[in-house]
Design an enzyme around this catalytic site. Structure first.
Site, PDB file in Angstrom:
ATOM      1  N   SER A 112       5.328 -19.980  -0.660  1.00 40.22           N
ATOM      2  CA  SER A 112       5.336 -21.422  -0.441  1.00 40.22           C
ATOM      3  C   SER A 112       4.806 -22.133  -1.663  1.00 40.22           C
ATOM      4  O   SER A 112       4.173 -21.525  -2.538  1.00 40.22           O
ATOM      5  CB  SER A 112       4.470 -21.834   0.768  1.00 40.22           C
ATOM      6  OG  SER A 112       4.943 -21.258   1.945  1.00 40.22           O
TER       7      SER A 112
ATOM      8  N   ASP B  99      -5.817  -9.994   1.701  1.00 38.74           N
ATOM      9  CA  ASP B  99      -5.596  -8.603   2.097  1.00 38.74           C
ATOM     10  C   ASP B  99      -6.206  -8.384   3.476  1.00 38.74           C
ATOM     11  O   ASP B  99      -7.380  -8.048   3.625  1.00 38.74           O
ATOM     12  CB  ASP B  99      -6.220  -7.656   1.077  1.00 38.74           C
ATOM     13  CG  ASP B  99      -5.846  -6.198   1.347  1.00 38.74           C
ATOM     14  OD1 ASP B  99      -5.102  -5.947   2.317  1.00 38.74           O
ATOM     15  OD2 ASP B  99      -6.307  -5.327   0.596  1.00 38.74           O
TER      16      ASP B  99
ATOM     17  N   GLU C 195       0.834  -1.208   0.000  1.00 35.60           N
ATOM     18  CA  GLU C 195       0.000   0.000   0.000  1.00 35.60           C
ATOM     19  C   GLU C 195       0.868   1.258   0.000  1.00 35.60           C
ATOM     20  O   GLU C 195       0.624   2.208  -0.746  1.00 35.60           O
ATOM     21  CB  GLU C 195      -0.924   0.018   1.223  1.00 35.60           C
ATOM     22  CG  GLU C 195      -2.168  -0.830   1.085  1.00 35.60           C
ATOM     23  CD  GLU C 195      -3.173  -0.539   2.188  1.00 35.60           C
ATOM     24  OE1 GLU C 195      -3.292   0.637   2.600  1.00 35.60           O
ATOM     25  OE2 GLU C 195      -3.825  -1.486   2.651  1.00 35.60           O
TER      26      GLU C 195
ATOM     27  N   ASP D 141      -5.100  -2.710   6.416  1.00 32.14           N
ATOM     28  CA  ASP D 141      -5.376  -1.417   5.791  1.00 32.14           C
ATOM     29  C   ASP D 141      -4.609  -0.333   6.525  1.00 32.14           C
ATOM     30  O   ASP D 141      -4.462  -0.374   7.760  1.00 32.14           O
ATOM     31  CB  ASP D 141      -6.870  -1.086   5.818  1.00 32.14           C
ATOM     32  CG  ASP D 141      -7.631  -1.665   4.633  1.00 32.14           C
ATOM     33  OD1 ASP D 141      -6.976  -2.032   3.640  1.00 32.14           O
ATOM     34  OD2 ASP D 141      -8.864  -1.761   4.703  1.00 32.14           O
TER      35      ASP D 141
END
Length: 826
Positions: A266, A338, A195, A341
């Site tokens: 991974s 996600d 971000e 924030d």
């Protein structure tokens, strides 16, 4: 003169004798902490005897009358072999490294105190179910039994490092294990960096739309265009300098905060019986983390009431995180959910101790904390939290450069909770015997979000686990850029239900897997993520999986060790399209001839990143020079944030997707450079670099000379002389975008040093479970004087494994020692 010579000889002999005595004393003190694996020890905290059989790979097989006694044994063996590692992890989580390492680790401690994960871990103890709390208490008692043994027996303070970094060691507590899990989550926190970097790139670029090239979306449709960050926070000037009390960010070797290109990754895949030659399910897993000495992973087998469990554990945590039981196997990959924030919180102009909320201005939640520092005065830090989360210092990831005046940055993250039940999920998972039970057991898992790949005896599945934020459909940046924290539409609306996580049960094709690639295409806000960790390795994986109708344990091993770069095959044909077989013959010794020789080698290369070949090194140096040449005039100092090659960016540029070929033009020059010209200049630049470093004999170059794996000791790895004893270096194959992954550091003086990859590999065959295999990248012991410090490193490098058997008889047959822990008084 003869007398002077005799005295000089006597002095020399005396110095040698003193030196030998000093070395002997150092060795004696250091060797005192080498564990004895063959003994009987009376300890407090057991209900009955525990037997620990060390097989010939030094993997402990732990047997006890109750699950609590077995977890006691696991805590004991972790402390036997990895005490220093556990203590450092705990101090990192607590923000107390500076008490031992001085001012060098003060920036790490400052940041860890701001995230406050240890206090949240303490709160989370009460949130665990009764069985997990009992396991945590028993595990802690096992660790403390080893500490008591060290103190009573004067066993060299438990680890050689304790002599160099002398500090008291407090007893282990259940919260320490939960904090270790949160520390793992912190190492997996990559969306925050993404971000911030996306916002910084937008502000740096003349055309902000070009951020879609340098930070490209994962392949797939339906991803919305980004808003303009400057429009989201209109008070922000075009560029800013860092301010604040925190010093500029540096990445200390002990810091858990990784650069975004080293976010956890991974591989894991599974085959159903109809795709298995033996008629049983198969599963392979190799988690990718930063390399270290010792490795993060520790192999162990524990015999619970529900049956035997064997696989990879993390010292400090009472759970097999990836492994198998008799009926179930499980592996993990980073889901790239996600789960974070970043918010810009507006300060009250009349009172900077308040910030704006949807309901008006509100006081920060504040708390003072004192950081003790070795050989320096203590530092008092004021921690501030908003309703969204902790306030970050401007230096963290240079967030101050995108923070508007009169604002501070705060972060919302799923792991920042005092109700973290991830360990409860991990312990319940070990006791599951079917895929259905395993998926249900994993529901309490919070962070870091993972893809859980499962195989029981008849079926396979993949389920995304971990807390999933529920965002408003009207979120201004859809979670991709920092937003104003006081706007209700930007705030989380709680968490999504567990069922919302992607799930693939009994896939029709009989194969399921993940290489951190995009798993679903959903519209926001059910999208899971816009940013994924892979779009290249998955192409090679698909090819290998579909090449065979049925698979075996060995074909899964072959895929796990595959070193063919799909990216190299695509990029070379694209970038070199106008360079192959062009130009007139050039004389030997000229730059043109050197370029022609390089192209002759590359045109016949199949993309195999084999350590003994020259082509991988030529290719890697070329792509690195090319990406740097493309971005440095546009991004300036921000270029260093793109130190590793992104194949999607290069592909967009050379396919001119949405006008991306504009990157080939050098803005500072009067002429317009084309992409073929830029590619040629980058190749010449790379060849100059290679010639200066390795000479002009291109055919004698070896990828492995540059791609040395760096298993470095975090505390002693940079100390002169000692580093030769504690660091493990080996020539390795693979690369950034191969299934057998080895991510290059990207920075001088060793830009291709292998610093991130598979520290654990396991392949589980449920047609013959005891033929399953696993290995770690160093050795079981964290003691540099132990023969088990690096005894698996050569096996790991050669692509070999050790047996992963639950057969007690096999463990006993070649045991390196048997330890019996008995209750005091027996």
């Amino acid at each position: 003169m003869a007398g002077l010579f005799r005295w000089l000889m006597r002095l020399l002999v005396l110095m040698l004798v003193v030196g030998l005595l000093v070395l002997g004393g150092v060795y004696f003190l250091a060797s005192r902490s080498l564990p004895d694996y063959d003994k009987t020890l009376a300890v407090r905290g057991l209900s009955a005897s525990v037997e620990i059989i060390r097989d010939n790979a030094n993997v402990p097989h732990i047997f006890g009358e109750t699950d609590e006694d077995v977890f006691f044994g696991l805590g004991y063996v972790h402390a036997q072999d990895r005490l220093w590692q556990m203590i450092v992890q705990r101090r990192t989580a607590q923000g107390r490294l500076s008490e031992v390492f001085g001012t060098a680790t003060l920036p790490v401690d400052r940041l860890m105190r701001r995230f406050d994960i240890y206090r949240l871990a303490q709160q989370s103890v009460a949130a665990q179910d009764a069985g997990t709390r009992a396991a945590l208490e028993a595990y802690a008692a096992g660790v403390n039994a080893r500490l008591d043994e060290i103190n009573r027996g004067a066993l060299g303070r438990g680890a050689p490092e304790m002599f160099l970094f002398n500090a008291p060691v407090s007893p282990w507590r259940p919260a320490d294990s939960i904090a270790t899990g949160k520390l793992m989550a912190l190492q997996n926190m990559h969306h925050l960096q993404r971000e911030i970097l996306r916002a910084r790139a937008q502000l740096a670029l003349r055309d902000p739309a070009r951020v879609a090239d340098i930070l490209p979306d994962a392949q797939g449709n339906g991803i919305a265009a980004l808003p303009d960050y400057a429009a989201l926070v209109p008070e922000l000037p075009g560029s800013r300098q860092l301010t604040g009390d925190d010093p500029p960010q540096t990445r200390h070797p002990l810091s858990p905060f990784r650069a975004r290109q080293f976010a956890n990754a991974s591989n894991a895949w599974a085959a159903a019986p109809e795709r298995s030659a033996s008629g049983g399910t198969l599963l392979a897993n190799d988690p990718h983390l930063g390399f270290s000495a010792p490795a993060i992973w520790y192999l162990a087998r524990i015999e619970l009431g529900s049956g035997g469990v064997i696989g990879g554990t993390v010292p400090g945590m009472p759970a097999v995180m990836t492994g198998r039981s008799k009926k179930l196997g499980w592996g993990l990959t980073s889901s790239y959910l996600d789960d974070i924030d970043l918010y810009m919180e507006e300060l009250n102009p009349e009172n900077p101790e308040e910030y704006r909320t949807p309901d008006g201005f509100k006081l920060f939640e504040t708390r003072k904390t004192i950081i003790e520092i070795k050989d320096a005065p203590p530092v008092t830090l004021t921690l501030r939290w908003t309703e969204n989360g902790p306030v970050l210092p401007p230096s963290h990831e240079n967030v101050g450069t995108i923070t508007p005046p009169g604002h501070v940055a705060a972060v919302r993250w799923t792991a920042l909770t005092g109700m973290d039940t991830s360990l409860s999920a991990a312990i319940a998972l070990m006791q599951a015997d079917t895929i259905t039970h395993a998926i249900a057991a994993a529901e309490p898992f919070v962070a870091p979000s993972q893809n859980l790949i499962l195989a029981d005896r008849i079926n396979i599945a993949m389920k995304t686990i971990g807390a999933m934020p529920r965002r408003d459909a009207a979120h201004e940046s859809q979670g991709r850029l920092p937003t104003l924290g006081w706007k209700s539409e930007n705030r989380w609306q709680g968490l999504s239900p567990y069922a919302a996580g992607p799930e693939f049960l009994a896939p029709p094709g009989g194969i399921v897997g993940n290489t951190n690639n995009k798993t679903v295409e959903r519209p926001f806000p059910a999208h899971v993520s816009f940013d994924w960790g892979d779009s290249q390795r998955v192409m090679r994986w698909q090819e290998l999986m579909q090449r065979r109708q049925v698979h075996t344990r060995d074909s899964f091993i072959e895929a796990q060790l595959d070193i063919v770069s799909w990216s190299a095959r695509v990029l070379l044909s694209l970038i070199g399209a106008d360079l192959w077989f062009t130009g007139t013959p050039a004389p030997d010794g000229s730059p043109e001839r050197l370029r022609q020789r390089a192209l002759e080698l590359l045109v016949n290369w199949n993309g195999e990143m084999y350590e003994h070949l020259p082509e991988p090194l030529i290719y890697a140096a070329w792509m690195r020079a090319l990406q740097r040449r493309l971005v440095q005039d546009e991004l300036g100092p921000l270029t260093e944030e793109f130190a590793t090659v992104d194949p999607l960016f290069l592909e967009r540029v050379f396919r001119d997707i949405d006008g991306a070929s504009a990157w080939c033009d050098v803005l500072q020059s009067t002429r317009v450079e084309t992409c073929p010209e830029t590619a040629q200049m980058a190749l010449d630049e790379a060849l100059v670099w290679l010639s200066e470093r390795y000479g002009t004999a291109l055919e004698s170059l070896r990828w492995g000379d540059a791609h040395q794996v760096a298993h470095d000791h975090a505390a002693l790895g940079a100390v002169p002389l000692l580093r030769y004893f504690v660091n493990i270096r080996q020539s390795t194959s693979g690369g950034d975008h191969t299934l057998n992954r080895g991510v290059a550091s990207g920075v001088e003086p060793d830009p291709f040093q292998n610093v991130h990859g598979a520290g654990y590999r396991g392949v589980y065959d449920f047609a013959d479970p005891d033929s399953s295999v696993f290995v770690i990248s160093t050795g079981q012991s964290g003691h540099p004087l132990s023969r088990h410090y690096d005894d698996m490193a050569t096996l790991w490098r050669r692509g070999e494994y050790v047996p992963m058997s639950l057969d007690e008889g096999l463990a006993r047959a070649a045991a390196v020692g048997i330890t019996r822990l008995v209750p005091v008084g027996n």
